[in-house]
Every structure is written in structure tokens, then in C-alpha cells.
Design a protein around this motif. Structure first.
Motif, PDB file in Angstrom:
ATOM      1  N   PHE A  42       0.854  -1.184   0.000  1.00 51.21           N
ATOM      2  CA  PHE A  42       0.000   0.000   0.000  1.00 51.21           C
ATOM      3  C   PHE A  42       0.889   1.232   0.000  1.00 51.21           C
ATOM      4  O   PHE A  42       1.828   1.316   0.786  1.00 51.21           O
ATOM      5  N   ASP A  43       0.583   2.160  -0.857  1.00 50.63           N
ATOM      6  CA  ASP A  43       1.353   3.393  -0.966  1.00 50.63           C
ATOM      7  C   ASP A  43       0.568   4.584  -0.410  1.00 50.63           C
ATOM      8  O   ASP A  43      -0.656   4.548  -0.335  1.00 50.63           O
ATOM      9  N   ASP A  44       1.336   5.630  -0.060  1.00 48.86           N
ATOM     10  CA  ASP A  44       0.815   6.974   0.195  1.00 48.86           C
ATOM     11  C   ASP A  44       0.217   7.203   1.574  1.00 48.86           C
ATOM     12  O   ASP A  44      -0.189   8.315   1.863  1.00 48.86           O
ATOM     13  N   GLY A  45       0.162   6.208   2.416  1.00 52.23           N
ATOM     14  CA  GLY A  45      -0.375   6.439   3.751  1.00 52.23           C
ATOM     15  C   GLY A  45       0.688   6.995   4.680  1.00 52.23           C
ATOM     16  O   GLY A  45       1.775   7.354   4.221  1.00 52.23           O
ATOM     17  N   ASN A  93       9.730   3.146   2.666  1.00 49.28           N
ATOM     18  CA  ASN A  93       9.866   4.581   2.403  1.00 49.28           C
ATOM     19  C   ASN A  93       9.270   4.970   1.047  1.00 49.28           C
ATOM     20  O   ASN A  93       9.684   4.435   0.010  1.00 49.28           O
ATOM     21  N   HIS A  94       8.336   5.898   1.075  1.00 45.37           N
ATOM     22  CA  HIS A  94       7.751   6.428  -0.171  1.00 45.37           C
ATOM     23  C   HIS A  94       8.054   7.924  -0.270  1.00 45.37           C
ATOM     24  O   HIS A  94       7.236   8.685  -0.758  1.00 45.37           O
ATOM     25  N   THR A  95       9.212   8.301   0.236  1.00 53.59           N
ATOM     26  CA  THR A  95       9.755   9.662   0.294  1.00 53.59           C
ATOM     27  C   THR A  95       9.056  10.517   1.349  1.00 53.59           C
ATOM     28  O   THR A  95       8.065  10.090   1.942  1.00 53.59           O
ATOM     29  N   SER A  97       7.876  13.860   0.783  1.00 54.65           N
ATOM     30  CA  SER A  97       6.790  14.725   0.289  1.00 54.65           C
ATOM     31  C   SER A  97       6.186  14.254  -1.034  1.00 54.65           C
ATOM     32  O   SER A  97       5.498  15.027  -1.705  1.00 54.65           O
ATOM     33  N   HIS A  98       6.461  12.995  -1.398  1.00 57.64           N
ATOM     34  CA  HIS A  98       5.840  12.400  -2.590  1.00 57.64           C
ATOM     35  C   HIS A  98       6.143  13.200  -3.856  1.00 57.64           C
ATOM     36  O   HIS A  98       5.290  13.389  -4.725  1.00 57.64           O
ATOM     37  N   ARG A  99       7.383  13.625  -3.982  1.00 59.90           N
ATOM     38  CA  ARG A  99       7.801  14.356  -5.181  1.00 59.90           C
ATOM     39  C   ARG A  99       8.265  13.375  -6.251  1.00 59.90           C
ATOM     40  O   ARG A  99       8.692  12.262  -5.965  1.00 59.90           O
ATOM     41  N   PRO A 134       9.767   4.858  -5.485  1.00 57.20           N
ATOM     42  CA  PRO A 134       9.667   6.219  -6.012  1.00 57.20           C
ATOM     43  C   PRO A 134       8.217   6.568  -6.369  1.00 57.20           C
ATOM     44  O   PRO A 134       7.528   5.776  -7.005  1.00 57.20           O
ATOM     45  N   PRO A 135       7.752   7.749  -5.933  1.00 54.69           N
ATOM     46  CA  PRO A 135       6.386   8.165  -6.278  1.00 54.69           C
ATOM     47  C   PRO A 135       6.163   8.144  -7.784  1.00 54.69           C
ATOM     48  O   PRO A 135       7.070   8.477  -8.566  1.00 54.69           O
ATOM     49  N   TYR A 136       4.987   7.777  -8.159  1.00 51.49           N
ATOM     50  CA  TYR A 136       4.560   7.704  -9.570  1.00 51.49           C
ATOM     51  C   TYR A 136       5.352   6.664 -10.365  1.00 51.49           C
ATOM     52  O   TYR A 136       5.253   6.603 -11.578  1.00 51.49           O
TER      53      TYR A 136
END
Ligand SMILES: [Zn+2]
Length: 153
Positions: A42-45, A93-95, A97-99, A134-136
Motif C-alpha cells: 500500500f502506498d501513500d499512507g 519509504n515512499h519519500t 513529500s511524494h515528489r 519512487p512516487p509515480y
């Protein structure tokens, strides 16, 4: 590796990874297995609405998952971070600030992963992150080295 987006709840997407090993492939980084395996991620939480629902479903099915968390979401969701870890799930780790890392220089990429890990250490001291995503899904050949953590797409 076959990659299937399974479902999305707001920005909290679940990705299902199916590995099919044919002798000479490396073990899956997320399952650590050299046998066919599935990793649920799961991402972004953490997200105050969706993460508790996801944790409840995973608990009911006794299913471990990996949560790729965004650092700037951590301070206001400290209890959820603890619940993810206490539930036997992996946090990665998904960074911060999600850049989009593909447009950042090495120092900026390093700062993104380090700042996320710093926020996590404030909540779970000593927790060791194994991977970053990495985001996206956007990265360049130098992204992984700059991040300082193995990449899991
Ligand atoms: Zn994301």
C-alpha cells in the motif's frame, strides 16, 4: 515480475505483485522467496480514513503487507504508524513529500528518503527501512544510489 494495480482508495493504492520465477531470476525483494509469491503493498499512507480500514481487512485475513509511507503524513498519524508495525506489517519509504524523483538532483533525492526515515524514527525508534518506492514509479538510473536504500517498484 508481473505488476497488477489491485484497487485504489483515494491516494492509498494497493498493488499486487506476482512473481514467477523461472530458475535464474532473483528472489522477490518484497517476499524474500525464490518461489512464486504474492506481496501486497500500500502506498501513500498513513491515511486516517483508509489505513484503519485496510488494517482491519488485513487482520481479518491474517495477511501481512508492506506499507510505503509518505513522511509528511507521519506526524499527524503517529498512532496509525504504530498500529501498522504492531500488526506485523512492514513499513518502507515512499519519500517525505511524494515528489517526482526523476526531476530531482541526488542531494534532493537523498533528502527525501532521509527526511522520511527521520520522521519514522521519531515514532518507531530503531525501525530499519528496507526499501523505498519512487512516487509515480518515476526514477532515473541514478535514483536508487541517491536514495541510499534499495528500490522496490
Ligand atoms: Zn505514491
Amino acid at each position: 515480475m508481473q505488476y497488477l494495480p489491485l484497487f485504489c482508495l483515494s491516494r492509498q493504492c494497493c498493488y499486487l505483485y506476482i512473481t514467477r520465477h523461472q530458475g535464474r531470476e532473483k528472489p522477490s525483494p518484497l517476499t524474500g522467496s525464490d518461489r512464486p509469491a504474492v506481496a501486497i503493498t500500500f502506498d501513500d499512507g498513513p491515511d486516517p480514513v483508509h489505513t484503519p480500514r485496510v488494517l482491519d481487512i488485513l487482520h481479518r485475513h491474517n495477511a501481512p503487507a508492506t506499507f510505503f509511507l509518505v513522511g509528511e503524513n507521519l506526524p499527524e498519524n503517529r498512532q496509525l504508524v504504530k498500529e501498522i508495525s504492531a500488526g506485523g506489517h512492514e513499513i518502507d519509504n515512499h519519500t517525505y513529500s511524494h515528489r517526482d524523483l526523476s526531476v530531482l538532483d541526488s542531494r534532493q533525492i537523498s533528502r527525501e528518503t532521509e527526511n522520511m526515515q527521520r520522521e519514522l524514527q521519531k515514532i518507531l525508534p530503531g525501525y530499519e527501512i528496507k526499501y523505498f518506492r519512487p512516487p509515480y514509479g518515476r526514477y532515473t538510473p541514478h535514483t536508487e544510489a541517491a536514495a541510499g536504500v534499495d528500490m522496490a517498484l
